[in-house]
Scaffold this active site. Structure first.
Site, PDB file in Angstrom:
ATOM      1  CG  ASP A   1      -2.020   1.015   1.136  1.00  0.00           C
ATOM      2  OD1 ASP A   1      -2.348   1.439   0.013  1.00  0.00           O
ATOM      3  OD2 ASP A   1      -2.553   1.403   2.200  1.00  0.00           O
TER       4      ASP A   1
ATOM      5  CG  LEU B   1       9.498 -17.024  -2.167  1.00  0.00           C
ATOM      6  CD1 LEU B   1       9.332 -17.119  -0.651  1.00  0.00           C
ATOM      7  CD2 LEU B   1      10.020 -15.633  -2.540  1.00  0.00           C
TER       8      LEU B   1
ATOM      9  CG  HIS C   1      -0.883   1.904  -9.195  1.00  0.00           C
ATOM     10  ND1 HIS C   1      -1.033   1.644  -7.855  1.00  0.00           N
ATOM     11  CD2 HIS C   1      -1.999   2.599  -9.559  1.00  0.00           C
ATOM     12  CE1 HIS C   1      -2.189   2.138  -7.431  1.00  0.00           C
ATOM     13  NE2 HIS C   1      -2.786   2.730  -8.446  1.00  0.00           N
TER      14      HIS C   1
ATOM     15  CD  GLU D   1     -13.376  -4.959  -0.227  1.00  0.00           C
ATOM     16  OE1 GLU D   1     -12.174  -5.291  -0.127  1.00  0.00           O
ATOM     17  OE2 GLU D   1     -14.311  -5.773  -0.102  1.00  0.00           O
TER      18      GLU D   1
HETATM   19  C1  IPE Z   1      -5.309  -2.560   0.445  1.00  0.00           C
HETATM   20  O1  IPE Z   1      -5.036  -1.241   0.173  1.00  0.00           O
HETATM   21  C2  IPE Z   1      -5.331  -3.373  -0.811  1.00  0.00           C
HETATM   22  C3  IPE Z   1      -4.062  -3.513  -1.493  1.00  0.00           C
HETATM   23  C4  IPE Z   1      -2.914  -3.021  -1.138  1.00  0.00           C
HETATM   24  C5  IPE Z   1      -4.099  -4.327  -2.675  1.00  0.00           C
HETATM   25  P1  IPE Z   1      -6.202  -0.168  -0.041  1.00  0.00           P
HETATM   26  O2  IPE Z   1      -5.531   1.113  -0.334  1.00  0.00           O
HETATM   27  O3  IPE Z   1      -7.184  -0.654  -1.018  1.00  0.00           O
HETATM   28  O4  IPE Z   1      -6.895  -0.138   1.394  1.00  0.00           O
HETATM   29  P2  IPE Z   1      -7.707   1.000   2.129  1.00  0.00           P
HETATM   30  O5  IPE Z   1      -8.769   1.490   1.170  1.00  0.00           O
HETATM   31  O6  IPE Z   1      -6.741   2.078   2.476  1.00  0.00           O
HETATM   32  O7  IPE Z   1      -8.260   0.336   3.345  1.00  0.00           O
HETATM   33  C1  IPE Z   2      -1.767   0.220  -3.265  1.00  0.00           C
HETATM   34  O1  IPE Z   2      -1.566   1.581  -3.328  1.00  0.00           O
HETATM   35  C2  IPE Z   2      -2.154  -0.373  -4.584  1.00  0.00           C
HETATM   36  C3  IPE Z   2      -3.504  -0.911  -4.622  1.00  0.00           C
HETATM   37  C4  IPE Z   2      -4.382  -0.839  -3.674  1.00  0.00           C
HETATM   38  C5  IPE Z   2      -3.920  -1.567  -5.833  1.00  0.00           C
HETATM   39  P1  IPE Z   2      -2.750   2.631  -3.272  1.00  0.00           P
HETATM   40  O2  IPE Z   2      -3.200   2.921  -4.661  1.00  0.00           O
HETATM   41  O3  IPE Z   2      -3.831   2.177  -2.352  1.00  0.00           O
HETATM   42  O4  IPE Z   2      -2.001   3.883  -2.672  1.00  0.00           O
HETATM   43  P2  IPE Z   2      -2.584   4.957  -1.663  1.00  0.00           P
HETATM   44  O5  IPE Z   2      -3.130   4.219  -0.485  1.00  0.00           O
HETATM   45  O6  IPE Z   2      -3.655   5.710  -2.405  1.00  0.00           O
HETATM   46  O7  IPE Z   2      -1.413   5.803  -1.321  1.00  0.00           O
HETATM   47 MG    MG Z   3      -4.126   2.461  -0.382  1.00  0.00          MG
END
Ligand code: IPE
Ligand code: IPE
Ligand code: MG
Length: 242
Positions: free
Chosen positions: A16, A127, A33, A63
């Protein structure tokens, strides 16, 4: 010193913070990303080198479909790009790729790339990397309950914890010993809800694209200091005083 394993057998990571990483640099979220994908290699290499047996990477949640269509498409394209680019070197390094989640909802291109990566590496013995895509802990439990109720046809007395575990996407994998969440969020976001019953957690403010082997080492070192009791007592406290 405690009696537990110092090195976790299974590490799971919530990757994240990509969006915030991009925002800090005035870049579009998709650039975050892309940078996030680049962070994966070092983690896989280090887990392999350290003799960790299982690594689960949360890449896309059930989600995450709520995000703008353009971002979702970019994430799916990146998955294809990553597997195409990395599969040869993963295979050479004896890494076995599996996925957890409902793959049937993914674009065909992504499904095909996943099929080819998993079948190519299925006999590898190094792994085990499980990529969680269109994964949600609640969705996984609903999926398992449906399968169990069809299979057991009301013979509820035969159902126990191992029945549930073996009907999850993670069937055959040990529960995660250590769950890592970078990005500063202190939540689980629907990840491995059943499997995390006795997992240890490591949270950090580092954003996923900046996550490197030093953070991994820090998390593993912290894990090594933990005292896992599973509801019981420490070995030293269990000794009967004479
Ligand atoms: C969790 O991150 C899912 C992934 C990293 C794939 P999100 O960014 O979707 O989670 P929330 O919305 O902050 O809880
Ligand atoms: C994680 O990074 C990637 C996915 C959830 C697919 P985010 O896109 O959630 O990054 P933030 O949380 O907005 O910084
Ligand atoms: Mg996120």
């Amino acid at each position: 010193m405690n009696e537990n394993k110092v090195i976790p057998e299974h590490i799971a990571i919530i990757m994240d913070g990509n969006g915030r990483w991009a925002k800090q640099r005035g870049l579009p979220r998709t650039a975050g990303h892309k940078a996030g994908v680049e962070a994966i290699r070092e983690v896989i290499e280090n887990c392999s080198q350290r003799g960790i047996k299982y690594l689960t990477l949360y890449a896309f949640s059930t989600e995450n479909w709520k995000r703008p269509q353009k971002e979702v498409s970019a994430l799916m394209e990146l998955l294809v790009f990553y597997l195409k680019r990395e599969i040869e070197s993963l295979h050479r390094n004896n890494v076995k790729i599996v996925t957890i989640g409902d793959m049937t909802k993914l674009p065909e291109k992504a499904q095909n790339e996943i099929k080819s990566a998993t079948s190519k590496t299925c006999k590898n013995t190094g792994l085990n990397v499980a990529i969680a895509i269109n994964y949600g802990g609640r969705q996984e439990l609903v999926h398992a309950i449906k399968k169990i109720s069809l299979e057991y046809e009301g013979r509820t007395e035969e159902i126990d914890e191992s029945t549930v575990s073996s009907h999850l996407y993670t069937c055959g994998m040990p529960d995660p010993d250590l769950i890592i969440r970078p990005s500063g969020e202190l939540r689980i976001s629907n990840f491995l809800l059943w499997q995390m019953a006795y997992s240890e957690f490591w949270f950090s403010n580092v954003l996923w694209p900046d996550f490197n082997k030093d953070h991994l080492n820090e998390a593993i070192a912290s894990y090594g200091e933990r005292n896992r009791r599973y509801g019981g007592l420490d070995l030293k406290d269990r000794k009967v005083k004479k």
